[in-house]
Scaffold this active site. Structure first.
Site, PDB file in Angstrom:
ATOM      1  N   HIS A  35      -6.844  -4.693  -1.136  1.00  0.00           N
ATOM      2  CA  HIS A  35      -6.029  -5.903  -1.085  1.00  0.00           C
ATOM      3  C   HIS A  35      -6.245  -6.785  -2.302  1.00  0.00           C
ATOM      4  CE1 HIS A  35      -6.279  -4.631   3.119  1.00  0.00           C
ATOM      5  NE2 HIS A  35      -5.064  -5.080   3.191  1.00  0.00           N
TER       6      HIS A  35
ATOM      7  N   HIS B 297       0.819  -1.213   0.000  1.00  0.00           N
ATOM      8  CA  HIS B 297       0.000   0.000   0.000  1.00  0.00           C
ATOM      9  C   HIS B 297       0.854   1.265   0.000  1.00  0.00           C
ATOM     10  CE1 HIS B 297      -3.164  -2.766   0.903  1.00  0.00           C
ATOM     11  NE2 HIS B 297      -2.687  -3.055   2.090  1.00  0.00           N
TER      12      HIS B 297
END
Ligand SMILES: Nc1ncnc2c1ncn2[C@@H]1O[C@H](COP(=O)(O)OP(=O)(O)O)[C@@H](O)[C@H]1O
Ligand SMILES: Nc1ncnc2c1ncn2[C@@H]1O[C@H](COP(=O)(O)OP(=O)(O)O)[C@@H](O)[C@H]1O
Ligand SMILES: [Mg+2]
Ligand SMILES: [Mg+2]
Ligand SMILES: [Mg+2]
Ligand SMILES: [Mg+2]
Lengths: 202, 328, 328, 202
Positions: C216, C54
């Protein structure tokens, strides 16, 4: 044929026919540019000649020279890239050479275009054989002595003859030997320019 | 693609820059991005520009300590002269304007025309070409080396000199010094998709990569089977170091092409450092991120710039732009 | 992928962070990133962490005005308790530690275990859960809303409060206030590829998009035929505004998923603003860029946070991190 | 069968067999997790059980309880994600419940596992039917009354029975109805746990 006298309306028709051809062939030109360039030649010329059409419709110039000067300036102001200044210079210089005659004959047009093509070579520091638009423009202007159809044919042949060449100018030169085997997009669009000329002269 | 239609991509992006950056004046219609406090009295103004699709370059580098104005062209298409003429009029304080031009035929021609037109309007214009890409042979048989990652170094360092009040000749000399001290090399792991074409600009099967790519989605000099991050770092660093032969410490830009995750880019940066150590090149500063992108191309490039104390001081000087920001 | 092998991706990236950011202490072996001047005397310490992939979240947000430490897990896998325990020991000045935890079962459980262990070692620990994703129904039949883009707002604003010297209860309250005032919604135009799997995490034919995706690589709530940037902005803004019903001006984060070009993201930001105007939502600040990414996923998310004068002041306060930097 | 007395070496063999099974099935577990999760369950458990194997080889604990406590702690410290704390708690709590007996019978193991499974439900606020590892673990422990093979079979059946369920816990719950039609990865790995137990008991 060498007695032909072409007026401003003819030149407007020529530019309009180029715009139509570019619209039609934009994807193909971009495809060619995608192989050895950056995939924008079609959209570049489409944007440019659409603007040329609009400019000529809005205020149709009175002389052949003024038509080409307007077209050339419009290309410079709307295309960008390599082809904007180069095609822009081609038309602008040709137009300037034609002066403010109301009608021009084939010989004058050929002289004008020769000056335009020379200006392109000067601006781009390029010559025929470098795998650029000059490989279509140069033989076309020479063949113009034999008429519009001959010029169109020479431009097309010149463009196709760029396939085996290794590029020495423009973006395709970065590819070195990998530029061999592909037609130059600027040569292909130059062939459209002369095809359109032959078309409106028919 | 996250777009409306291909034709409005650049205008849409400029509208977005306008809402996100009140510190910039964004002229959407005429495609000029100007720092709000321009013209800055007595300051040499820096103008750059080029095709869009390389963001944050150049619009993201407009602001104190870097550019005074940027002129974005269509995607991968150099801007038209009118844009630079308008930008010059907006930012020239009378101290002159420096055009920073990446070496592509289109950029060179359009900036040259713009310089002539701006000088006709009384602006003093100098121009510096950026040509750092060692993947391109610099010979009379090419258009010369491409301008890529070094553009960031030139804009930042010359921008710092201008911000300090250096005169045009000095800012121009600094820019030329940075160009001469910088080299780049890039690789692509996947091609990019331009809005106009709508499909990848070249076909790169997965498991292959292109060495020596530029920043316009054009294929590179050589296709190879996929390599590890370490191997890519070796090829890349060696290409740059063999050409530059640095004797001073270097600034390192590890630049992402657009779609390569920052996670991978940091890992690559570690390998680049490792190889630089092998090659006994001392590192002064390292910048890792997406700075000179090619839309959604996957891959990375490495740019080195060898710096003396003065260039390093100018690199460290404050900069306040959307894309690069430190100090003050 | 620009990697060596999947197993070393996180360690390699941390080595890269170490060379690029001398202002951070990067413990590659134990996977903890700490600001160099920690522990800062008398200051509440902020610790966050989560799966890698991320970036710049969270390691890129360590520094003055934001986090004191970050704990990166494997790609898309929450960190283990040992990391947070070690981080707490490194940054606690005695003023206590605040864990900022994105609401995923794995993160919640690992941070909870870490809090127990750290308290055993005498550290006062408070924890705040971030759960802003309106794509997930918040009911007893789910794990609750996911934590996504609001994490940036929470880390920045609570970080500013801590930097000013606010005590733990106050910093915790500020963080909770930001969570309560924030909502997000995201879309994917293409799935991401994790190093371990080596192929896209889900199959999204081109010409389709996923609405309501997380960060995700999981598929979203609904698949639709491709929409324009304007249409996507409408769906996205409406989802957030209908849930948040803001009465105060908002901070806007237009966040890129990773592979979406900044050019497109700015265009999308313009459409987001347009829709916010339609919905009569006032905008205080806008941030556009890749901040909370999902490797090389293509797409974007919008996060809104409604702010009173105090939260806005804390948002504007100086921050000096790799990923977010202004002021001072 | 209820007379079986299992020593520390048996439990080490069990954990080693789980590690081997996870190695073998890692890609499959990740594939399952990719459909309704985040594509990491296989690599998570592989990392965890590789560490368990190493820890047990380095310093083999003396009692069954100590083996499972070591394994559980190692999973917590190396896996992360949801499965790290959950599987870690399962083994640690089971181990703690076994105490420091040198040998344990099947009944004691069942009681220990029951305590472990309850701890998982408590930690995860979850229950059988939520489409999680509990859907394999819970019936397996119940079936352990009929021996290791029965437990392994029940775990496998429990895992397959997650396919039609809608997830209420963990990452898969975000998908709502789209979670239906896929096997839960944690249930599948739980089935491996009991398959390995039956294998080493044979
Ligand atoms: N130096 C040059 N001289 C003549 N023609 C050139 C030169 N450089 C490029 N060209 C022509 O321009 C064409 C490319 O135009 P275009 O794709 O619109 O611009 P760009 O290369 O900037 O993307 C080439 O195919 C070539 O024919
Ligand atoms: N609350 C819970 N209770 C029990 N098991 C759970 C819970 N949440 C998740 N799980 C189990 O964990 C598995 C996912 O593990 P893993 O993929 O390793 O972690 P993550 O979901 O964090 O990526 C799920 O398939 C499910 O069986
Ligand atoms: Mg082109
Ligand atoms: Mg171009
Ligand atoms: Mg995970
Ligand atoms: Mg998972």
């Amino acid at each position: 044929m060498s007695e032909t006298a072409l007026d401003a309306a003819f030149f407007v028709r020529w530019m309009t026919a180029v715009a139509a051809a570019v619209d039609r062939e934009a994807d193909h030109l971009t495809e060619l540019d995608s192989a050895i360039g950056d995939a924008d030649h079609g959209s570049n010329l489409k944007r440019g000649f659409t603007a040329v059409r609009t400019a000529l419709e809005k205020e149709p110039p009175a002389t052949p020279g003024a038509v080409l000067v307007t077209a050339g300036k419009t290309l410079v102001s709307t295309v960008g890239g390599a082809s904007g200044p180069l095609f822009g210079t081609l038309l602008r210089r040709t137009g300037k050479t034609l002066g403010d005659a109301e009608r021009v004959g084939l010989g004058e047009l050929r002289d004008g275009l020769r000056a335009g093509v020379d200006a392109v070579g000067q601006l781009g520091s390029s010559a025929p054989g470098d795998k650029t638009m000059l490989d279509a423009l140069d033989p076309a202007v020479t063949a113009l002595a034999d008429g519009f159809a001959a010029a169109a044919e020479a431009a097309g042949a010149g463009s196709r003859a760029t396939v085996p060449l290794q590029a020495r100018k423009g973006r395709a030169s970065y590819l070195g030997e990998r530029s061999i085997g592909h037609e130059d997009p600027g040569a292909a669009s130059s062939a459209l320019l002369f095809a359109a000329l032959a078309e409106v002269a028919r | 693609m996250l777009i409306n239609v291909a034709e409005t991509v650049v205008a849409d992006a400029l509208r977005g820059m306008a809402v996100a950056h009140p510190e910039l004046v964004v002229d959407v219609e005429n495609r000029v991005v100007v720092r709000r406090d321009a013209p800055v009295a007595g300051k040499v103004a820096l103008i750059s520009g080029g095709g869009s699709g390389h963001e944050p370059l150049h619009g993201g580098f407009v602001g104190p300590g870097m550019l005074d104005a940027a002129c974005p062209g269509e995607v991968f298409t150099s801007p038209v002269p009118d844009q630079m003429v308008r930008a010059a009029a907006a930012v020239d304080s009378g101290a002159g304007v420096l055009f920073l031009v990446k070496n592509y035929t289109g950029d060179v021609l359009n900036f040259r025309m713009a310089a002539e037109l701006a000088e006709d309007e009384g602006v003093t214009v100098a121009s510096v070409l950026v040509d750092d890409d060692v993947a391109v042979t610099d010979s009379t048989f090419t258009a010369g080396r491409r301008g890529t990652g070094a553009t960031l170094f030139v804009e930042k360092i010359a921008g710092a000199a201008a911000e300090e009040g250096a005169p045009l000749e000095r800012v121009e000399a600094v820019a030329r010094q940075v160009v001469g001290a910088s080299r780049s090399f890039g690789v692509a792991l996947a091609a990019c998709t331009t809005p106009a074409k709508g499909s990848p600009t070249f076909d790169l099967p997965s498991g292959q990569l292109e060495l020596g790519v530029g920043i316009h989605g054009e294929p590179g000099r050589e296709r190879r089977a996929m390599m590890t991050s370490r191997e890519i770092a070796e090829v890349t660093v060696d290409a740059v170091v063999d050409d530059l032969r640095p004797e001073l410490p270097v600034l390192v830009l590890v630049n992402g092409a657009g779609a390569t995750p920052l996670l991978e880019l940091y890992g690559f940066a570690a390998e680049v450092h490792r190889r630089l150590a092998d090659r006994e090149v001392a590192v002064a500063r390292t910048l890792v991120g997406d700075y000179v992108t090619s839309l959604d191309m996957a891959g990375a490039s490495v740019t080195l710039c060898q710096v003396d104390d003065e260039l390093l001081r100018l690199w460290d000087a404050p900069v306040q732009t959307a894309g690069l920001r430190w100090g003050r």
